[in-house]
Enzyme design. Structure first.
Site, PDB file in Angstrom:
ATOM      1  N   ASP A  70      -0.298  23.910  14.134  1.00 30.68           N
ATOM      2  CA  ASP A  70      -0.770  24.780  12.915  1.00 30.68           C
ATOM      3  C   ASP A  70      -2.090  24.105  12.697  1.00 30.68           C
ATOM      4  O   ASP A  70      -2.224  23.500  11.390  1.00 30.68           O
ATOM      5  CB  ASP A  70       0.365  24.314  11.913  1.00 30.68           C
TER       6      ASP A  70
HETATM    7  C1  SPV Z   1       3.096  27.131   6.203  1.00 33.85           C
HETATM    8  O1  SPV Z   1       4.331  27.584   6.237  1.00 33.85           O
HETATM    9  O2  SPV Z   1       2.345  27.099   7.005  1.00 33.85           O
HETATM   10  C2  SPV Z   1       2.550  26.221   5.094  1.00 33.85           C
HETATM   11  C3  SPV Z   1       3.246  25.600   4.288  1.00 33.85           C
HETATM   12  O3  SPV Z   1       1.472  26.579   4.946  1.00 33.85           O
HETATM   13  S1  SPV Z   1       3.349  23.800   4.711  1.00 33.85           S
HETATM   14  O4  SPV Z   1       4.100  23.838   5.729  1.00 33.85           O
HETATM   15  O5  SPV Z   1       4.012  23.328   3.633  1.00 33.85           O
HETATM   16  O6  SPV Z   1       1.900  23.479   4.612  1.00 33.85           O
HETATM   17 MG    MG Z   2       0.379  27.020   6.458  1.00 31.57          MG
END
Ligand code: SPV
Ligand code: MG
Length: 267
Positions: A70
């Site tokens: 991510d």
């Molecule tokens: C996502 O779901 O990608 C988010 C929320 O940005 S968090 O994982 O809490 O950052």
């Molecule tokens: Mg996110």
């Protein structure tokens, strides 16, 4: 329109509801709304059939489903393609995690325009830079310059028009910059055209969120992400006047837990 779902388990889930409420209505309704995370057409369809009225197209979960981390390893076009499948597989609005907008105001505007064209109901942009960093990763979360970030929000507003929901995600509490900074940034986002404020916290209790909601006092609807402070009863959010809870990664977490039970041979 009832759309087909090519899921081998489809017979075991409930039929899709015939109509849906708009994302704007959900955010502005007096009831607490719950959005469920999804990361592909199937998870979206299952969440809809479970009764959720709207979906969160999670950057983390879409990245994970594609085998990426991510940190903007998934391209914006890959995200747009996944979102299109979620939109086609359901009848409920999809709010897309647009990370930090994939660059400057031009990139943010372009991504939002494409998502709008593919049927997404809104985008959430966070006040950080590129590559975007997941809020629960590490301790240092530098915030974007507020004027530059506001320009990203304005670009989205200008390119999509008012039927597309623009959620401004404030990371000041994640970066330990304090409540005043969070409130200052939220006010700037309102001026830049945001419809909704997402205030994020990584504390195990909801104190920061509730303090923000109290001081913010409903200037725009507030949505929250109780991943870390999941023990808080949702009545506390209702009492604080919070608009929407987003369960941001939960179908992905469930899928990972289920898949980990699999073994090549019966034990
Ligand atoms: C996502 O779901 O990608 C988010 C929320 O940005 S968090 O994982 O809490 O950052
Ligand atoms: Mg996110």
């Amino acid at each position: 329109m009832n759309k087909p779902v090519s899921d081998p388990m489809d017979a075991e889930v409930l039929p899709a509801p015939p109509s849906s409420t708009s994302l704007r209505e959900l955010f502005f309704s007096s009831d607490l709304t719950f959005l469920m995370e999804a990361h592909d057409g199937r998870s979206a369809a299952i969440a809809e059939r479970a009764g959720f009225k709207g979906l969160w197209a999670s950057g983390l979960s879409i990245s994970s489903a594609l085998g990426y981390r991510d940190i903007n390893e998934a391209s914006w076009t890959q995200v747009v393609d996944v979102v299109e499948r979620m939109v086609d597989a359901t009848n409920i609005p999809v709010l897309v995690d647009g990370d930090s907008g994939f660059g400057n105001l031009n990139n943010a505007g372009l991504v939002a325009r494409k998502l709008h064209q593919r049927g997404a109901a809104g985008i959430c942009l966070e006040d950080k830079g590129l590559p975007q960093m997941n809020s629960f990763l590490g301790n240092k979360h530098p915030l974007a310059n507020i004027d530059e970030y506001s320009d990203r929000l304005k670009a989205v507003r200008d390119t999509t028009g008012s039927d597309f929901i623009l959620v401004a995600r404030i990371e000041a509490l994640i970066g330990d910059h304090g409540l005043d900074e969070a409130l200052f940034r939220a006010a700037a986002c309102g001026k830049a055209g945001a419809d909704v404020i997402l205030i994020h916290s990584r504390k195990a209790v909801a104190d920061q969120i509730l303090a923000f909601a109290k001081e913010w006092n409903g200037k725009l609807p507030v949505c929250i992400v109780p991943t870390k402070y999941y023990n808080t009863p949702v009545s506390a959010y209702r009492d604080a006047g919070i608009s929407t809870v987003i369960w941001v990664n939960h179908t992905m977490r469930a899928a990972i837990a289920g898949t980990r039970l699999l073994r090549p041979h019966p034990v």
